[in-house]
Every structure is written in C-alpha cells, then in structure tokens.
Design a protein around this motif. Structure first.
Motif, mmCIF file in Angstrom:
data_model
loop_
_atom_site.group_PDB
_atom_site.id
_atom_site.type_symbol
_atom_site.label_atom_id
_atom_site.label_comp_id
_atom_site.label_asym_id
_atom_site.label_seq_id
_atom_site.Cartn_x
_atom_site.Cartn_y
_atom_site.Cartn_z
ATOM 1 N N CYS A 1 1.008 -0.890 -5.013
ATOM 2 C CA CYS A 1 2.089 -1.194 -5.962
ATOM 3 C C CYS A 1 2.366 -2.688 -5.900
ATOM 4 O O CYS A 1 2.792 -3.192 -4.864
ATOM 5 C CB CYS A 1 3.343 -0.409 -5.620
ATOM 6 S SG CYS A 1 4.737 -0.898 -6.663
ATOM 7 N N GLU B 1 6.626 3.563 -11.201
ATOM 8 C CA GLU B 1 6.425 4.914 -10.661
ATOM 9 C C GLU B 1 6.715 4.990 -9.162
ATOM 10 O O GLU B 1 6.554 6.038 -8.539
ATOM 11 C CB GLU B 1 4.980 5.376 -10.921
ATOM 12 C CG GLU B 1 4.710 5.646 -12.391
ATOM 13 C CD GLU B 1 3.259 6.028 -12.659
ATOM 14 O OE1 GLU B 1 2.560 6.429 -11.704
ATOM 15 O OE2 GLU B 1 2.835 5.905 -13.820
ATOM 16 N N LYS C 1 -6.663 1.549 -9.057
ATOM 17 C CA LYS C 1 -6.312 1.098 -7.717
ATOM 18 C C LYS C 1 -4.807 0.796 -7.619
ATOM 19 O O LYS C 1 -4.211 0.901 -6.555
ATOM 20 C CB LYS C 1 -7.119 -0.166 -7.405
ATOM 21 C CG LYS C 1 -6.791 -0.842 -6.097
ATOM 22 C CD LYS C 1 -7.704 -0.404 -4.984
ATOM 23 C CE LYS C 1 -7.330 -1.114 -3.692
ATOM 24 N NZ LYS C 1 -8.213 -0.792 -2.594
ATOM 25 N N LYS D 1 0.846 -1.197 0.000
ATOM 26 C CA LYS D 1 0.000 0.000 0.000
ATOM 27 C C LYS D 1 0.878 1.241 0.000
ATOM 28 O O LYS D 1 1.807 1.354 0.805
ATOM 29 C CB LYS D 1 -0.887 -0.009 1.248
ATOM 30 C CG LYS D 1 -2.044 0.960 1.161
ATOM 31 C CD LYS D 1 -3.069 0.686 2.242
ATOM 32 C CE LYS D 1 -4.439 1.092 1.760
ATOM 33 N NZ LYS D 1 -5.485 0.574 2.637
ATOM 34 N N GLN D 2 0.583 2.180 -0.896
ATOM 35 C CA GLN D 2 1.339 3.419 -0.976
ATOM 36 C C GLN D 2 0.684 4.487 -0.107
ATOM 37 O O GLN D 2 -0.486 4.361 0.254
ATOM 38 C CB GLN D 2 1.405 3.883 -2.435
ATOM 39 C CG GLN D 2 2.051 2.884 -3.375
ATOM 40 C CD GLN D 2 3.466 2.529 -2.956
ATOM 41 O OE1 GLN D 2 4.311 3.382 -2.761
ATOM 42 N NE2 GLN D 2 3.720 1.222 -2.760
ATOM 43 N N PRO D 3 1.432 5.543 0.210
ATOM 44 C CA PRO D 3 0.858 6.615 1.039
ATOM 45 C C PRO D 3 -0.453 7.170 0.465
ATOM 46 O O PRO D 3 -1.335 7.596 1.218
ATOM 47 C CB PRO D 3 1.963 7.683 1.025
ATOM 48 C CG PRO D 3 3.223 6.932 0.795
ATOM 49 C CD PRO D 3 2.860 5.779 -0.093
ATOM 50 N N ASP D 4 -0.622 7.144 -0.870
ATOM 51 C CA ASP D 4 -1.857 7.682 -1.455
ATOM 52 C C ASP D 4 -2.979 6.644 -1.485
ATOM 53 O O ASP D 4 -4.048 6.897 -2.051
ATOM 54 C CB ASP D 4 -1.592 8.221 -2.870
ATOM 55 C CG ASP D 4 -1.219 7.118 -3.864
ATOM 56 O OD1 ASP D 4 -1.220 5.933 -3.475
ATOM 57 O OD2 ASP D 4 -0.934 7.443 -5.029
ATOM 58 N N GLY D 5 -2.741 5.464 -0.897
ATOM 59 C CA GLY D 5 -3.793 4.449 -0.817
ATOM 60 C C GLY D 5 -3.790 3.479 -1.973
ATOM 61 O O GLY D 5 -4.418 2.427 -1.911
ATOM 62 N N ARG D 6 -3.055 3.805 -3.047
ATOM 63 C CA ARG D 6 -2.972 2.866 -4.162
ATOM 64 C C ARG D 6 -2.021 1.720 -3.820
ATOM 65 O O ARG D 6 -1.238 1.811 -2.886
ATOM 66 C CB ARG D 6 -2.494 3.591 -5.432
ATOM 67 C CG ARG D 6 -3.551 4.531 -5.994
ATOM 68 C CD ARG D 6 -3.142 5.073 -7.347
ATOM 69 N NE ARG D 6 -1.932 5.890 -7.266
ATOM 70 C CZ ARG D 6 -1.235 6.295 -8.326
ATOM 71 N NH1 ARG D 6 -1.630 5.952 -9.548
ATOM 72 N NH2 ARG D 6 -0.159 7.037 -8.183
ATOM 73 N N VAL E 1 -0.824 1.395 -8.684
ATOM 74 C CA VAL E 1 0.131 2.345 -9.236
ATOM 75 C C VAL E 1 1.196 1.514 -9.963
ATOM 76 O O VAL E 1 1.667 0.501 -9.444
ATOM 77 C CB VAL E 1 0.749 3.215 -8.114
ATOM 78 C CG1 VAL E 1 1.226 2.373 -6.944
ATOM 79 C CG2 VAL E 1 1.888 4.059 -8.643
#
Lengths: 410, 410
Positions: free
Chosen positions: A255, A337, A331, A248-253, A333
């Motif tokens: 990877c 990136e 959903k 989970k990335q900080p923006d909620g998406r 990323v």
C-alpha cells in the motif's frame, strides 16, 4: 578518472563545485589516481573559470572514450532519458539526481546498466544529500522490509512548519518559501505532492523489489489544509506532515500513498521541520531507523551525486547496481482499500450532530480548539477502509465536511 | 557462500537467526547462489535446531577453505584480536560488531585486510543496526568532514530520558535499565562513557583519516548528573545528553571528547530518547545529516553484521575496505584547550555571590528552578577554555561547585 556533467543548473554546478573544491581530499581518501571533469553539457553560456569545459553537443560526451562516468542533472524526462540510455548503452556509468527519470524508467535503465556491466546510480534522487539509497540496498540488505515512509519534500515541510510553529496561513508560508527560493514560481509539483510521489516510488521499488509507477499511487497535496486542522492536530498531540509511505500488507501486497497525515508528536518525524527531509525505514531485523537532513540544496544534493561518482571511480564495473524487477500488475493495493483512522472536520447546525456521529461511527474521539465556531465539529474515526468511512459520513445529513485527513500509524 | 560465526551470545545468535530467517530474501535480492552457515564457535553448549554447526575449536574455522567470511561477535579484546588477525591473514574476510576491537586495533587489521585483498568490516560497531559506517565512507565520500557527534550509548540515554521525562533519579533509572536488560550488572562501561568513547574513536578515525585511540579522549560519564541539573537545563531550553563528538579545529587538529552536554532543545538529538542512538555527521557539502535508530539489541545489531556479510558475498575481494592511516601524534587537541560555554551549579551563602560571579565572568546567564534552596546558584558562562573557566571559578571564595557541564554548540 574523467567525468562529464549534463546540465549546469543548481545541482550540476554544485557537482562541479564539490569535485573542484574537495578534489584533493576525494582523490587521496579514496585511493584514486585523479578525478577530472571532461565536459559540461548545457545550452546556456556561463562565465565561470572552467568555461572551456562547456559543450552544447551531447555527442561530444557520448563519443569521448576517456569519459567513463556521466552525471545527469538536467532534470525532466526528455531528453534526459534518451541521453542517459545512450550513455549506458555506450558503456558509460551514469549518476543522476533526477527522480522523475528514475521513477519513470528506473527498471529499464537498471536493466541496461546490468547488461552493459556499468552502473546506474541515483543516491541524490531521494532526500537530496541524505544517504538513503545505499543504506537501504547495502546496510539494510539483511532485512525483509515492512515499511518505508517519510517527509520527502522540503518545500511543503517548510510551509507546514510555518503553519504549525508560527500560525501562518498556507498562502503566506508559500509566499515566503518562494521569496527564499525554497518553492518555485509554479509550486504545483511540490504542493500537490507529485515530487514526494516520485520519491516514494523509488523507495518502494528499492524496498519491495518491483517497479512502482507514480500514476499508481494515490497522491494528495497540502492545499486543503487550514490552520484549524493544524490546531485540532495539536489538540490530540499530533502534527500535520505531508507523508509518502509504502507498506507491506499481510497479503504481501504494497500500500503506497502520498498525502497529509496526522503524525504522532512523539515520532522522530514530528520534529523534522523546515526544509529538512526525513525517511523512516522499517525492517524485520533492524526495526525502525531514521535518516534526516536537508532534502535539497545545491551542495547537499551534489554531495550525493559525487558520492555515486566516487563509487564508480573506486569500484569501476565491479560495483553492482541496485536491482528491482519490472513492474508487476496487482502488486499494489489501492490506498483506499487499507483501513486507517481519519480525522474529520466539518460544520453542522444540527444540535444533535455529536449523538448522530457517535451512533453512526461508534466510539469516536471529539476534538476541541479555542474559539471554534459553535457549529464546527472535529473528530477522529476508528480504523476503517475509505469507502466505509465515506458511507458513514454520507449518513450524517447536513454535515458539511471541510477536512478529511488520515492518521499515520506513527 | 559459507560464513562462520565466532561467539553465539546475543549478537552472534541474532546473526544466525537473521541469516536463517531472511535467507531466501537475502539470496534472491542480492543475486547470490546461497548463504550458508558453516561453523559456530562457542565454548558453551546450546540446544538449538542448528546445534550440529557448533565447534569449540577455532582451527576448524581457520582451516576450512570453504569458509570465506567469518563473523566475530565474541566481544572483548582477547582472543578476538588474535582470531580476527589469523582469519584475515588466512585470506578470510571478517565482519565484526566488536567496537573495542576496532577502536584498539582498527588500523592494523585494516592494513592486513588490504594486504590480503580481503575485507574487514564493522558496520555494527557503532549505533547497532543504524547504517553509519558505510554512509560516512561511501555516501558522504565527497565531503570534507567538519564534525561527527552523537548519542552513542543506549543505556545512558535510557537513564537520562527517564530522569528528564519522568523525574526519576539516576539510581532508580539505572535499576530499571538493569531490570529490563538495557544495562549490565556492572554498568561501568556504559555509565562511565567507555562504550561511547570507543564508538567516537571509530567515527573520528573514519571521518578524519587517522587512528584515534580511546585513551587519548577525555571521557566523562553521567554519574555526576542530578535532577537539579536536568531542571536547570530545561529552564534554558536544553536537555542533558551523553555526547561523544569529534570536531575539526581551525588549525586542522581534531578535538574529540565524551561527556554530558546540554543540547539545544531544537536539535534533532534532543528528542532522541530511550535506548535510541543518533549520529550527526557534518560535511562541507552535505551540511548536517542525522542517523537515528535503536543502537543495540540482538536483531538490530545482527542486521548490520549480516549486511557486511552480504557485501562480502556480493562483491568478494573487489570490495574495498574502509581506510584510515596509522595513529599520528599531535593530531588531537586536548578537549580542555578548546573554548566552550559551561553550565555551573553550586552553593554559596554569600549574598553578593551573583555580583561576584558577574564581576569575574562578565555577562553570564543565571538560571532558575522552582523550589531551589536559597543558597543554590546556577549559571552559564561565556565561551572559554577550561583552564580559564577553572581559574575564574577559583576566584569565587566559598562557592561550592556541584556540577560543571559543557554546553554543546548544537
């Protein structure tokens, strides 16, 4: 309870064997009346003591009202998908070991199961016999998940272990894997990471709640890896493993990716060797937990399938299937990136190449190995997104890149 | 659903924190209407945002018909036993982290739960947040178990890791463990193996189906271990761990024990360091699987307790509790009647002591370490029962035994 088995290959015959061998124990320990095999679907003929159970006609199973649970161990998408769907729609629970099926149609089949008040279970689809699906959905249900990652393919882990421990080339190791039945004649699915990709799709869907498809995930196999890379990895206290991960990335998406990675030698994953699999789950309450065991094999995988069958037998329609939502665009990323450190190996005849690398990348760690040719250069970059790292590499005139492998953050 | 918490110590406050922090996620992912804390029982006063929930009177919880699940995180046997029993008898499910309670009264409390059609769950009682109880009873339900073993106590594993990795004395390492909150002021329970003993009782009861009591199990702690033993272990590729184990013997009886053991350096257990716990389960279908993670800690343990709460919320009274039968005399074989190899360290001024050892024990492996005093002797015996090994040692006139540690068969 009566259960039918579709597909009498390695896993399917293992399921029959476990049910027959451990029958008394299973029945008494779980308080069942009985656990009986009604039919076995396979187009081939087998000379086994239970050969009267075989049928070549799927409808025999579908129309048998006494069969409430069906095991699917045929593998492949078709006709597995159609058969499983029909069984669920007919009100039969299905237990499968088929990761390809779950990764491609999991959301749809779970929906049908819920609608029909039956179960669609797939403990065996990831990590063979290692308990992982139920632990994630049940035992770790209080957690918000941060990451799931692991060594999800035994064939490639066997090959990499041979390279790391015995200095064997990839080709030699693959040959031994094939000779021992750990790799198929056409090893593409394993070696190119497709098998690991399906498994990380299932784990990501479970942990993060929406269906993730295999073709959304950047997938790389182990074919590019050389013994030189293994040696350089050792020189910085790391080992090369084929890692599937979803984070989970900080923006909620999310990877998600599959590919070789340099894993820290201190990580419990680093010492998982041979055909073993390992899954690490990181939750905001439990922190990191690890599940390790043989990721394949007849009886180990059958152990997981039969556990699902028993759960159906014990809990019937009151057992709730796992749940995840349909696929949602955006959903994920793209992996390139998300910033990561990279290990780079290449050749350059330019004597000032190290200065140039340092001036382009800033502070990098140069690595060394015994007997390296004079023009070989290996280093680890700082953390950056792929496009930036590639841009920087392009600035290094005449630097001939041989390997580019990500550093795992564990 | 409404849940009450008895005991607002480390684990209890963690349970409240996890339920409050992850509430939205827990409710939506598991399809619940709500998950609410009704009362918290503690004799102490706490200045926390939810202080209106506190009560000092157990009957407030017992008589609250809206509270269907009660968490017991008080620890100790009394009044935990009486409170839990009353809750179960009143038709409330109980989820506990209290290994002492489960090891002493598990069979009785499971019986009451079954009778009242409620649940008595204890995922947190072994291995803190590591999923292990449900995996054994559910995911591995198709197996006949051969062995369960592991590093079940984080405090002693922290101490041993410091000794092994940093050459620290046991006393120094214990001091650091206490300073960091990993060991209690009175560390007896951990250091003498009592905590690990309760946990192996629970695992043995689950795997082998009848209740095993702590006082039936030969239990030894780590206090006798010196850095010399650590060094000798290293010299033969092993590490010293405090191991709890229960293993089925050829005659069907179970051999259970807790004590230091020399573990093979290649075993996944060997690299489990610090406060981590690890459990290995060996079943006849799945072979060996390993579960590794932090074995204690506020949120990790709470993660397991809340998982049990969620299971009650999702499955209500249709969830079946684990089951094992009442204690049976003669089910256990005393550990010293089961043959094992032993590591022996001692002193002797007799210059022919090695010859004498060889003549008494037959072929033994002598070990060496740097800077050993001239009169120090260390060796590994062949596999034999304790009484025979002790008889043989008695034949070695003037051999002053310092250490006697079993070799694990893994």
């Amino acid at each position: 309870m009566k259960v039918s088995v579709m597909g009498h290959g390695t896993v399917g015959s293992g399921v029959v064997e476990v049910i027959l061998t451990n029958n008394e124990k299973i029945v008494s320990r779980n308080g069942l009346d009985s656990l009986e095999i009604s039919h076995i679907l396979d187009l081939r003929d087998f000379d086994v003591p239970y050969k009267d159970k075989f049928t070549k006609d799927f409808n025999v199973i579908l129309n048998d009202d006494e069969t409430s649970v069906v095991v699917e161990t045929m593998g492949g998408l078709h006709p597995a998908y159609e058969f499983v769907k029909s069984c669920l729609e007919a009100g039969k629970s299905v237990c499968t070991s088929n990761k390809e099926l779950v990764a491609a149609f999991g959301d749809e089949l779970l929906d049908i199961a819920r609608e029909k008040n039956v179960n669609f279970l797939f403990e065996a689809s990831v990590g063979g016999g290692i308990p992982i699906i139920r632990p994630i959905t049940k035992c770790l249900a209080a957690n918000e998940f941060r990451k799931v990652a692991g060594i999800l393919n035994g064939t490639t882990n066997f090959i990499l272990s041979k390279m790391i421990k015995e200095n064997m080339s990839l080709e030699q190791a693959l040959k031994i894997a094939q000779d021992n039945g750990y790799a198929e004649k056409d090893p593409t699915n394993d070696v190119e990471g497709h098998d690991a990709c399906r498994k990380i799709c299932i784990l990501a869907s479970l942990c993060f709640g929406t269906h993730v498809y295999p073709d959304e995930i950047a997938t790389q196999g182990i074919t590019g890896i050389s013994l030189f890379d293994v040696e350089y990895a050792k020189s910085c206290g790391r080992v090369i493993k084929l890692i599937g991960s979803a984070e989970k990335q900080p923006d909620g998406r999310i990877c998600a990716r599959v590919g070789p990675a340099l894993v820290n030698g201190e990580s419990p994953l680093a010492s998982v060797d041979g055909v073993f699999n390992a899954v690490m789950v990181d939750g905001n309450a439990v922190d990191e937990v690890y599940f390790i065991g043989k990721g394949a094999g007849k009886l180990a995988t059958a152990s997981a399938v039969v556990a699902d069958v028993i759960d159906c037998a014990v809990n019937g329609s009151t057992l709730r299937s796992y749940r995840w939502e349909k696929h949602v665009d955006g959903k994920l990323v793209p992996a390139d990136e998300v910033a990561t450190k990279m290990y780079v190996r290449g050749f350059s005849s330019d004597e000032s190449i190290k200065e140039k690398i340092s001036s382009v990348f800033g502070n990098v760690d140069f690595l060394t190995r015994a007997n390296a040719p004079k023009d070989e250069i290996a280093f680890v970059t700082g953390s950056d997104v792929q496009s930036v790292i590639k841009q920087k590499l392009e600035k290094l005139d005449g630097f001939d890149i041989q390997s580019l492998i990500r550093l795992a953050d564990f």
